[in-house]
Enzyme design. Structure first.
Site, PDB file in Angstrom:
ATOM      1  N   ASP A  45      -0.773   0.957  -5.180  1.00  0.00           N
ATOM      2  CA  ASP A  45       0.097   0.878  -6.354  1.00  0.00           C
ATOM      3  C   ASP A  45      -0.360  -0.148  -7.395  1.00  0.00           C
ATOM      4  OD1 ASP A  45       0.601  -1.104  -4.477  1.00  0.00           O
ATOM      5  OD2 ASP A  45       2.754  -1.178  -4.857  1.00  0.00           O
ATOM      6  N   GLU A  69      -3.051 -12.590   3.840  1.00  0.00           N
ATOM      7  CA  GLU A  69      -4.306 -12.961   3.166  1.00  0.00           C
ATOM      8  C   GLU A  69      -4.849 -14.251   3.761  1.00  0.00           C
ATOM      9  OE1 GLU A  69      -1.348 -12.570   1.681  1.00  0.00           O
ATOM     10  OE2 GLU A  69      -1.508 -11.100   0.048  1.00  0.00           O
TER      11      GLU A  69
HETATM   12  N1  UDP Z   1       2.336  -0.016   2.995  1.00  0.00           N
HETATM   13  C1  UDP Z   1       2.217   0.546   4.254  1.00  0.00           C
HETATM   14  N2  UDP Z   1       3.336   0.654   5.056  1.00  0.00           N
HETATM   15  C2  UDP Z   1       4.570   0.222   4.660  1.00  0.00           C
HETATM   16  C3  UDP Z   1       4.697  -0.359   3.390  1.00  0.00           C
HETATM   17  C4  UDP Z   1       3.569  -0.477   2.586  1.00  0.00           C
HETATM   18  O1  UDP Z   1       1.116   0.960   4.638  1.00  0.00           O
HETATM   19  O2  UDP Z   1       5.542   0.351   5.434  1.00  0.00           O
HETATM   20  C5  UDP Z   1       1.152  -0.148   2.127  1.00  0.00           C
HETATM   21  C6  UDP Z   1       1.380   0.253   0.657  1.00  0.00           C
HETATM   22  O3  UDP Z   1       1.055   1.616   0.441  1.00  0.00           O
HETATM   23  C7  UDP Z   1       0.484  -0.710  -0.108  1.00  0.00           C
HETATM   24  C8  UDP Z   1       0.431  -1.942   0.795  1.00  0.00           C
HETATM   25  O4  UDP Z   1       0.794  -1.508   2.113  1.00  0.00           O
HETATM   26  O5  UDP Z   1      -0.826  -0.182  -0.278  1.00  0.00           O
HETATM   27  C9  UDP Z   1       1.384  -3.050   0.331  1.00  0.00           C
HETATM   28  O6  UDP Z   1       2.709  -2.539   0.306  1.00  0.00           O
HETATM   29  P1  UDP Z   1       3.649  -2.666  -0.984  1.00  0.00           P
HETATM   30  O7  UDP Z   1       2.909  -2.207  -2.182  1.00  0.00           O
HETATM   31  O8  UDP Z   1       4.949  -2.002  -0.661  1.00  0.00           O
HETATM   32  O9  UDP Z   1       3.860  -4.236  -1.000  1.00  0.00           O
HETATM   33  P2  UDP Z   1       4.068  -5.184  -2.263  1.00  0.00           P
HETATM   34  O10 UDP Z   1       3.050  -4.836  -3.279  1.00  0.00           O
HETATM   35  O11 UDP Z   1       5.459  -4.882  -2.750  1.00  0.00           O
HETATM   36  O12 UDP Z   1       3.898  -6.542  -1.698  1.00  0.00           O
HETATM   37 MN    MN Z   2       2.327  -3.087  -3.973  1.00  0.00          MN
END
Ligand code: UDP
Ligand code: MN
Length: 243
Positions: free
Chosen positions: A108, A191
């Site tokens: 995203d 990280e």
């Molecule tokens: N993701 C995943 N399983 C989950 C939630 C998220 O594999 O249950 C993936 C999601 O597609 C993204 C990454 O992990 O590539 C980080 O998640 P998210 O974007 O929801 O986190 P944020 O950016 O809000 O920290």
């Molecule tokens: Mn994200």
């Protein structure tokens, strides 16, 4: 020929998933010599995702790596999102890649093509600013007199490497020299835990990109959650996730 880039993208099923992966595929189609490792937090693959990947004509691997049930079933507190997925990508690289550079590209986020040109020549670990992280607006190494002097982030949290997942790249050769490196299932510290597992490696050794960290080439964008659609309304659309 430029060194290969291994792009590890965690993904998971939701209404926005195909839109996000379509957009990211269109970015990566403009990048030479990449291998896209798309790893879904799921128990089985989804043919609709395979269709997006095939259509891109990129070199890719599509596989699954579910979040362990102990975390998935948690009802309160943050979950370690994308950790199983990324560790599976690292495992694949250990077994299949010798040279080049790896980068964790969430499905995203928003990427400037210059980022891919710059990280490709990472010798060990490179870092650069990430826009739209916390109310601080950015997460980045701090540079003083041309040298690394700490991390700027809205949440330092006692981390040795206070960086965003989108803010660093690692050379494959360096990963091979760190056979135990992996990402911990520790929300907020994914990280930091991964970068610490690359020890010996110190913040002062970071390769600073993006014009000495004065440019933002990647943004931690987040897509608004959409309501799951009613299967009856969506059944006739052949590229829609029914949730
Ligand atoms: N993701 C995943 N399983 C989950 C939630 C998220 O594999 O249950 C993936 C999601 O597609 C993204 C990454 O992990 O590539 C980080 O998640 P998210 O974007 O929801 O986190 P944020 O950016 O809000 O920290
Ligand atoms: Mn994200």
């Amino acid at each position: 020929d430029v060194p290969p880039l291994y792009i590890i993208t965690p993904t998971y099923r939701r209404p926005e998933q195909i839109a996000e992966l379509t957009r990211l595929s269109h970015t990566l189609m403009l990048v030479p010599n990449i291998m896209w490792l798309v790893i879904e937090d799921a128990y089985q693959i989804n043919d609709l995702i395979e269709d997006v990947l095939k259509k891109s004509r990129l070199k890719y691997l599509y596989t699954v790596a579910p979040m362990p049930a102990q975390f998935k079933n948690k009802t309160k507190g943050p979950k370690p999102r994308g950790v199983s997925n990324r560790n599976k990508g690292l495992e694949w690289i250990r077994q299949n890649a010798k040279t080049g550079v790896l980068y964790f590209a969430d499905d995203d986020n928003t990427y400037d093509l210059d980022l891919f040109h710059q990280i490709r020549f990472t010798k060990r670990v490179s870092m650069f600013p990430v826009g739209l992280v916390t109310k601080a607006g950015v997460s980045s190494p701090i540079i003083k007199n041309g040298e690394f002097s700490g991390f700027y982030d809205g949440w330092i949290g006692g981390r040795k490497f206070a960086v965003d997942m989108a803010g660093f790249a690692v050379s494959v050769h360096f990963l091979h020299q760190r056979p135990k490196a992996s990402m911990p299932f520790k929300p907020g510290f994914e990280e930091d835990g991964f970068l610490k597992s690359l020890s010996p490696f110190e913040p002062k050794e970071i390769e600073l990109l993006a014009d000495n960290c004065t440019k933002i080439l990647v943004w931690h964008t987040q897509t608004k959650k959409n309501e799951p659609s009613l299967p009856l309304d969506m059944a006739k659309y052949s590229n829609t996730n029914l949730i």
